[in-house]
Design an enzyme around this catalytic site. Structure first.
Site, PDB file in Angstrom:
ATOM      1  N   ASP A  14       0.441  -0.937  -0.700  1.00  0.00           N
ATOM      2  CA  ASP A  14       0.035  -0.193   0.359  1.00  0.00           C
ATOM      3  C   ASP A  14       1.156   0.915  -0.046  1.00  0.00           C
ATOM      4  O   ASP A  14       0.659   2.171   1.236  1.00  0.00           O
ATOM      5  CB  ASP A  14      -0.660  -0.178   1.519  1.00  0.00           C
ATOM      6  CG  ASP A  14      -1.522  -1.419   1.730  1.00  0.00           C
ATOM      7  OD1 ASP A  14      -2.294  -1.995   0.560  1.00  0.00           O
ATOM      8  OD2 ASP A  14      -1.669  -1.529   2.581  1.00  0.00           O
ATOM      9  N   GLU A 193     -11.322  -0.267  -3.060  1.00  0.00           N
ATOM     10  CA  GLU A 193     -10.621  -0.655  -2.682  1.00  0.00           C
ATOM     11  C   GLU A 193      -9.068   0.740  -2.864  1.00  0.00           C
ATOM     12  O   GLU A 193      -8.846   0.838  -4.091  1.00  0.00           O
ATOM     13  CB  GLU A 193     -10.069  -1.163  -1.421  1.00  0.00           C
ATOM     14  CG  GLU A 193      -8.943  -2.199  -2.005  1.00  0.00           C
ATOM     15  CD  GLU A 193      -8.516  -2.846  -0.777  1.00  0.00           C
ATOM     16  OE1 GLU A 193      -9.392  -3.405  -0.128  1.00  0.00           O
ATOM     17  OE2 GLU A 193      -7.629  -3.660  -0.784  1.00  0.00           O
TER      18      GLU A 193
END
Length: 339
Positions: A14, A193
């Site tokens: 991420d 997401e």
């Protein structure tokens, strides 16, 4: 002309990179999911060797005591903000994680100081699993885009947008931008997401990630015109196909959860993302530490951004059975080259 060596930071999923006054600031999910750390360097290639400073650690109990995910560092009105997701319990009775979104603030010039203040949870109308908040100030309005579970819609998470009254408070009810609907968004899990804004000419883009976090993980794309009502779902066009996905030929699997930043000379848009270089994962892919941060150069065409394919590794990276050597020895391969 910069040449980039992948991976750029090992064992950091991420990845989030911003460029402020010529300096690259990097944060990402720690593989232990227990803290938030920042590193910085003058170039993308120097980020791996840059020292990390832990600026916040998870709580001992209660909110934010488990699974600290996907921090993002932003500079807004002269202050630094970190958006992240944290959990209180492993799972809710319905089987969903208990993550909610939170904000930290630091008004120092240097974000690696220990003067981070917890501004609390971002309250949304739905009290449900929520994560991956990103933010952007567009034409004087700060917007938040994030992923959240709606119990009336099948799947784990959809993407929502809302204006903000301040960096930790929504100013209006959210609007859903996209939900998992295409086959490539619904492999293993129904997921939208990891949103990230990208701007070019008169267009506003939002990339997002879909499906389970293993090999099927892929990147989708939303597009709007600059000046359009960004809170109107009809202003956004959704690509029916993924724009970035696994490339077995290059040994890159499950790319996604990206951010965007300018190159050292500001000539190119760079896509910073994570991916693995193997497919055999024992147990839950979330707990395999080897999603490494990588970089690719965005190529612009008449029809919009071309993200290409994940490039092969040219720097040694650990796997489930390897130990990182002291020199991080190089691999044979082709570095990513900016124009």
């Amino acid at each position: 002309m910069a040449v980039y060596n992948n991976p750029i930071v090992l064992q950091r999923a991420d990845p989030w990179v911003i460029k402020v006054d010529g300096e690259y600031w990097f944060t990402a999910s720690d593989p232990n999911y227990d803290c938030i750390a920042i590193r910085h360097a003058k170039t993308i290639n120097e980020l791996q060797k840059a020292p990390e400073t832990v600026v916040w650690r998870k709580h001992e109990s209660g909110e934010c005591s488990k699974y600290i995910w996907a921090p993002e560092l932003h500079r807004i009105n002269g202050a630094w903000y970190i958006y992240f997701a944290g959990a209180e319990h492993e799972f809710e009775p319905n089987g969903m994680p208990t993550h909610r979104m939170f904000v930290l603030e630091n008004t120092d010039e240097d974000p690696t100081t220990d003067n981070w203040v917890e501004k609390g949870r971002i309250v949304t109308p739905m009290d449900s699993f929520s994560l991956d908040a990103t933010t952007e100030v567009i034409d004087g309005v700060q917007y938040l885009v994030w992923a959240q579970k709606d119990y009336d819609i099948p799947g784990n998470s959809n993407l929502y947008i809302a204006p903000m009254a301040n960096p930790w408070t929504l100013a209006a009810d959210p609007v859903m931008l996209t939900k998992p609907e295409y086959d490539w968004e619904c492999i293993d899990f129904l997921v939208n997401e990891g949103p990230a804004f990208l701007f070019h000419d008169d267009k506003i883009y939002i990339t997002y990630s879909a499906s389970g976090t293993g090999v099927p993980y892929a990147v989708g794309l939303l597009t709007a015109e600059r000046g359009a009502d960004l809170l109107d779902p009809k202003s956004w066009t959704k690509s029916p196909v993924p724009v970035f996905r696994t490339c077995a030929e290059n040994g890159q699997y499950g790319p996604g959860h990206n951010s965007f930043v300018k190159s050292e000379d500001d000539a190119d848009d760079l896509m910073i993302y994570h991916a693995r270089n193997y497919t055999e994962i024992e147990g839950d892919p979330l707990f395999d530490p080897n999603r490494h941060a990588r970089v690719g150069v965005v190529r612009w065409t008449e029809s919009g951004p071309d993200f290409g394919v994940p490039e092969p590794d040219v720097v040694w990276s650990p796997t489930t059975t390897n130990v990182l050597p002291a020199d991080g020895g190089p691999l044979a391969g082709t570095p990513v080259e900016a124009r």
